[in-house]
Motif scaffolding. Structure first.
Motif, PDB file in Angstrom:
ATOM      1  N   HIS A   1       0.856  -1.185   0.000  1.00 18.60           N
ATOM      2  CA  HIS A   1       0.000   0.000   0.000  1.00 18.60           C
ATOM      3  C   HIS A   1       0.892   1.236   0.000  1.00 18.60           C
ATOM      4  O   HIS A   1       1.815   1.328   0.802  1.00 18.60           O
ATOM      5  CB  HIS A   1      -0.896   0.028   1.233  1.00 18.60           C
ATOM      6  N   VAL A   2       0.634   2.163  -0.907  1.00 22.86           N
ATOM      7  CA  VAL A   2       1.364   3.425  -0.968  1.00 22.86           C
ATOM      8  C   VAL A   2       0.341   4.558  -0.974  1.00 22.86           C
ATOM      9  O   VAL A   2      -0.852   4.331  -1.153  1.00 22.86           O
ATOM     10  CB  VAL A   2       2.301   3.492  -2.201  1.00 22.86           C
ATOM     11  N   HIS A   3       0.806   5.775  -0.791  1.00 25.70           N
ATOM     12  CA  HIS A   3      -0.079   6.927  -0.750  1.00 25.70           C
ATOM     13  C   HIS A   3       0.150   7.774  -1.994  1.00 25.70           C
ATOM     14  O   HIS A   3       1.274   8.228  -2.232  1.00 25.70           O
ATOM     15  CB  HIS A   3       0.169   7.754   0.511  1.00 25.70           C
ATOM     16  N   PRO A   4      -0.905   7.997  -2.782  1.00 24.31           N
ATOM     17  CA  PRO A   4      -0.741   8.797  -4.003  1.00 24.31           C
ATOM     18  C   PRO A   4      -0.484  10.263  -3.692  1.00 24.31           C
ATOM     19  O   PRO A   4      -0.854  10.756  -2.619  1.00 24.31           O
ATOM     20  CB  PRO A   4      -2.078   8.615  -4.724  1.00 24.31           C
ATOM     21  N   LEU A   5       0.129  10.942  -4.627  1.00 26.64           N
ATOM     22  CA  LEU A   5       0.276  12.392  -4.527  1.00 26.64           C
ATOM     23  C   LEU A   5      -1.103  13.037  -4.591  1.00 26.64           C
ATOM     24  O   LEU A   5      -2.032  12.468  -5.174  1.00 26.64           O
ATOM     25  CB  LEU A   5       1.141  12.907  -5.679  1.00 26.64           C
ATOM     26  N   PRO A   6      -1.271  14.207  -4.021  1.00 31.79           N
ATOM     27  CA  PRO A   6      -2.590  14.856  -4.030  1.00 31.79           C
ATOM     28  C   PRO A   6      -3.188  15.001  -5.432  1.00 31.79           C
ATOM     29  O   PRO A   6      -4.396  14.849  -5.613  1.00 31.79           O
ATOM     30  CB  PRO A   6      -2.317  16.221  -3.392  1.00 31.79           C
ATOM     31  N   ALA A   7      -2.363  15.259  -6.429  1.00 33.82           N
ATOM     32  CA  ALA A   7      -2.881  15.416  -7.789  1.00 33.82           C
ATOM     33  C   ALA A   7      -3.557  14.146  -8.303  1.00 33.82           C
ATOM     34  O   ALA A   7      -4.474  14.207  -9.123  1.00 33.82           O
ATOM     35  CB  ALA A   7      -1.750  15.820  -8.735  1.00 33.82           C
ATOM     36  N   ALA A   8      -3.147  12.989  -7.811  1.00 33.84           N
ATOM     37  CA  ALA A   8      -3.721  11.724  -8.268  1.00 33.84           C
ATOM     38  C   ALA A   8      -5.141  11.512  -7.766  1.00 33.84           C
ATOM     39  O   ALA A   8      -5.861  10.674  -8.305  1.00 33.84           O
ATOM     40  CB  ALA A   8      -2.838  10.561  -7.827  1.00 33.84           C
ATOM     41  N   THR A   9      -5.559  12.259  -6.773  1.00 34.18           N
ATOM     42  CA  THR A   9      -6.908  12.118  -6.234  1.00 34.18           C
ATOM     43  C   THR A   9      -7.738  13.396  -6.366  1.00 34.18           C
ATOM     44  O   THR A   9      -8.780  13.530  -5.739  1.00 34.18           O
ATOM     45  CB  THR A   9      -6.857  11.689  -4.752  1.00 34.18           C
ATOM     46  N   ASP A  10      -7.287  14.316  -7.199  1.00 36.50           N
ATOM     47  CA  ASP A  10      -7.971  15.595  -7.405  1.00 36.50           C
ATOM     48  C   ASP A  10      -9.125  15.406  -8.397  1.00 36.50           C
ATOM     49  O   ASP A  10      -8.876  15.154  -9.581  1.00 36.50           O
ATOM     50  CB  ASP A  10      -6.966  16.616  -7.929  1.00 36.50           C
ATOM     51  N   PRO A  11     -10.391  15.530  -7.964  1.00 33.88           N
ATOM     52  CA  PRO A  11     -11.525  15.304  -8.869  1.00 33.88           C
ATOM     53  C   PRO A  11     -11.558  16.268 -10.063  1.00 33.88           C
ATOM     54  O   PRO A  11     -11.916  15.871 -11.168  1.00 33.88           O
ATOM     55  CB  PRO A  11     -12.750  15.508  -7.975  1.00 33.88           C
ATOM     56  N   ALA A  12     -11.199  17.527  -9.863  1.00 31.04           N
ATOM     57  CA  ALA A  12     -11.202  18.489 -10.967  1.00 31.04           C
ATOM     58  C   ALA A  12     -10.158  18.109 -12.016  1.00 31.04           C
ATOM     59  O   ALA A  12     -10.413  18.168 -13.224  1.00 31.04           O
ATOM     60  CB  ALA A  12     -10.956  19.903 -10.447  1.00 31.04           C
ATOM     61  N   LEU A  13      -8.985  17.707 -11.568  1.00 35.51           N
ATOM     62  CA  LEU A  13      -7.940  17.282 -12.489  1.00 35.51           C
ATOM     63  C   LEU A  13      -8.353  16.002 -13.218  1.00 35.51           C
ATOM     64  O   LEU A  13      -8.118  15.853 -14.421  1.00 35.51           O
ATOM     65  CB  LEU A  13      -6.625  17.083 -11.734  1.00 35.51           C
TER      66      LEU A  13
END
Length: 108
Positions: free
Chosen positions: A72-84
């Protein structure tokens, strides 16, 4: 489920570049990358491991997630940004000429 292969030694790094950058990428592939077979284990783990839930992110457990065993790793914030995500979906549709219902747009 999300998964990434880490830094895997494939032809992606050397076919998309030219000149000095191609040489640099070949050196990186040789000394820093894991083999492609190890890299695909993250996707296989994400697709088949019991007990994983949607939204979890699987990647290599080594330094900077470049190589190693699936974990398990933690994605960068951009990977979970709904607008992006919505922008990427629209761009993908524009570039391919294909229209699919967007999971992202249905969540908003």
């Amino acid at each position: 489920m999300l998964a990434h292969p880490g830094y895997s030694n494939t032809n992606l790094q050397t076919n998309a570049t030219s000149g000095a950058l191609r040489l640099f990428m070949r050196i990186g592939n040789r000394f820093l990358a894991q083999n492609a077979e190890q890299g695909v284990l993250n996707q296989l783990h994400a697709a088949t491991a019991a007990g994983l839930r949607g939204g979890e992110f699987i990647g290599p457990d080594g330094f900077r997630e470049m190589r190693g065993a699936p974990s398990h790793v933690h994605p960068l914030p951009a990977a979970t940004d709904p607008a992006l995500a919505a922008r990427l979906w629209r761009l993908s549709e524009d570039l391919t000429g294909l229209i699919f219902p967007s999971v992202v747009e249905h969540r908003q």
